[in-house]
Write a protein that holds these residues in place. Structure first.
Motif, PDB file in Angstrom:
ATOM      1  N   VAL A   1      -4.343  -2.330   4.490  1.00 35.69           N
ATOM      2  CA  VAL A   1      -3.936  -1.665   3.120  1.00 35.69           C
ATOM      3  C   VAL A   1      -5.026  -0.171   3.415  1.00 35.69           C
TER       4      VAL A   1
ATOM      5  N   GLY B   1      -3.100   2.696  -1.933  1.00 33.64           N
ATOM      6  CA  GLY B   1      -4.627   1.572  -1.437  1.00 33.64           C
ATOM      7  C   GLY B   1      -5.830   1.652  -2.438  1.00 33.64           C
TER       8      GLY B   1
ATOM      9  N   TYR C   1      -4.562   3.332   3.700  1.00 26.17           N
ATOM     10  CA  TYR C   1      -5.392   4.646   2.575  1.00 26.17           C
ATOM     11  C   TYR C   1      -5.899   5.208   2.927  1.00 26.17           C
TER      12      TYR C   1
ATOM     13  N   ARG D   1       1.672   7.623  -2.271  1.00 23.77           N
ATOM     14  CA  ARG D   1       2.494   6.802  -2.505  1.00 23.77           C
ATOM     15  C   ARG D   1       3.618   7.224  -2.474  1.00 23.77           C
TER      16      ARG D   1
ATOM     17  N   GLY E   1       2.081   2.359   6.442  1.00 26.86           N
ATOM     18  CA  GLY E   1       1.190   0.810   5.376  1.00 26.86           C
ATOM     19  C   GLY E   1       2.230  -0.224   6.764  1.00 26.86           C
TER      20      GLY E   1
ATOM     21  N   THR F   1      -0.030  -1.052  -0.027  1.00 30.33           N
ATOM     22  CA  THR F   1      -0.532  -0.280   0.021  1.00 30.33           C
ATOM     23  C   THR F   1       1.074   1.072   0.158  1.00 30.33           C
TER      24      THR F   1
END
Length: 419
Positions: free
Chosen positions: A117, A74, A121, A190, A350, A69
């Motif tokens: 995840v 996500g 996210y 990210r 994550g 993730t």
């Protein structure tokens, strides 16, 4: 700004719904496992293993899923997880042997890995001062365990246990479609740094991570393990049918899941430490009450009156009231533990949430097996609550030694410096 707020809310709603359905599937063997155990003649330990195998694979999956993730975002990771578990859910209805159920349960367990995840996210879409509440709302998807307690027993009675996985597979297919059309991707969320998985795992050397793992293994692992065991417990100890036992069990399962959102708000307002400390103490007191076994006494009466017989046990109303307190405390505690993480590990949330989630999932995996083994070995049903009491006490001692004691020492040194 309005568009960003819309995307925030859409992602939160879709994430929470998808996680609720994943949790519903993840814990379904706690219900369909009861008639399966009767058909196959399973003992307590075997029943515990059947319910725990999906929890194990879900726990293990949280670590790589969390890392993926951070790297890929996500939305694609969550969507793939939703699609992968559907065939395994559908095939459960055709299983006729214990080993087949264990194998399919292992694949279905990937649904539990969706937590690391979704929590990451969700958090990355919200500002820091709102992350606790947002993660708490998402985490309320734990209430999927209550959903399965409402749906599965009724379906079992009306159509047989084989109908449950068939219906759940259809629900998950619809969930995957809903998730894809109502979520969004933000490339800035990210982690584009080219860091190897081995380098990422160096965070395990941080002693705070281990401490948070211990806390979460109690509040989340305990929640999962107890959720899987409760229906059987009420049936065996209080003589209820499967539908009534499952409905009463939701007094623990549903509030514990839903109140996680409130726990996130409390953590934003009062801090993760204060909230977690209070929750652990509340659950410890309630578990002490629940641990008392039904006991019969025989004492010599005064003046040669012969022996006097009397007994004491925890009535169902008192047990359920204490259980409710535990559920509320653990539900709030699940949110407060992740507030620690969002404060301390924002860049690699994550991965760290995967590690902590793994610890919580392992707790949920081990507890049903240990419950079954304890009952098989001792014949005392309340040993399951004695075990929960013990692990909660360990967390309180650890928290006092590493947080509250240090805080008091720091304050004393500050006062001495001021004087």
């Amino acid at each position: 700004m309005a568009t960003h707020r819309f995307k925030q809310n859409a992602v939160l709603i879709a994430n929470t719904f998808a996680f609720t359905m994943c949790f519903m599937v993840w814990t379904m063997f706690g219900e369909i496992g009861v008639p399966i155990a009767e058909e196959l003649g399973l003992n307590g330990t075997q029943f515990g293993i059947l319910t725990a195998v999906p929890i194990l694979t879900g726990a293990i999956a949280r670590l790589p899923f969390g890392s993926m993730t951070d790297r890929y975002g996500g939305r694609p990771v969550f969507f793939v997880v939703l699609l992968v578990i559907i065939p395994a859910i559908w095939l459960v209805q055709f299983a006729t042997a214990y080993w087949q159920l264990l194998m399919l349960g292992a694949f279905i367990g990937l649904s539990g890995g969706a937590f690391s995840v979704g929590i990451t996210y969700t958090a990355k879409w919200f500002e820091k001062d709102r992350q606790g509440l947002a993660m708490g709302i998402f985490g309320a998807g734990n209430a999927g365990a209550a959903v399965t307690k409402y749906i599965a027993p009724t379906v079992i009675v009306m159509l047989g246990w084989q109908a449950v996985p068939n219906i759940y597979a259809i629900i998950m297919l619809g969930t995957a479609a809903f998730f894809w059309f109502f979520t969004f991707t933000d490339p800035s969320h990210r982690n584009t740094k080219n860091i190897s998985f081995r380098d990422q795992l160096k965070v395990i050397n941080d002693p705070n991570v281990w401490k948070y793992c211990q806390y979460y293994s109690v509040v989340f692992g305990g929640y999962v393990g107890v959720s899987l065991w409760l229906t059987r417990y009420y049936m065996n100890e209080y003589g209820f049918g499967i539908q009534l036992a499952a409905v009463i069990a939701t007094i623990f399962v549903l509030p514990s899941g839903v109140i996680r959102a409130f726990g996130g708000w409390l953590s934003d307002r009062f801090g993760a430490h204060t909230v977690t400390w209070t929750c652990l103490w509340a659950s410890l007191i309630a578990l002490f009450i629940m641990s008392y076994p039904e006991t019969h006494y025989s004492v010599q009466g005064a003046g040669g009156a012969g022996r006097v017989e009397f007994g004491f046990g925890i009535p169902v109303w008192l047990f359920t009231a204490a259980l409710f307190v535990v559920g509320i405390a653990w539900g709030i505690g699940k949110a407060s533990v992740f507030k620690y993480l969002s404060n301390d590990y924002h860049e690699n949330l994550g991965l760290v949430s995967g590690i902590v989630g793994l610890a919580g999932g392992l707790g949920g995996f081990l507890l049903p097996i240990m419950f079954g083994a304890l009952v098989d070995l001792t014949g005392v049903a309340t040993t399951v609550w004695m075990l929960c009491f013990s692990v909660t006490l360990v967390s309180i001692i650890w928290m006092w030694w590493t947080e509250r004691r240090v805080k008091v020492l720091t304050e004393d040194r500050h006062k001495q410096a001021m004087s």
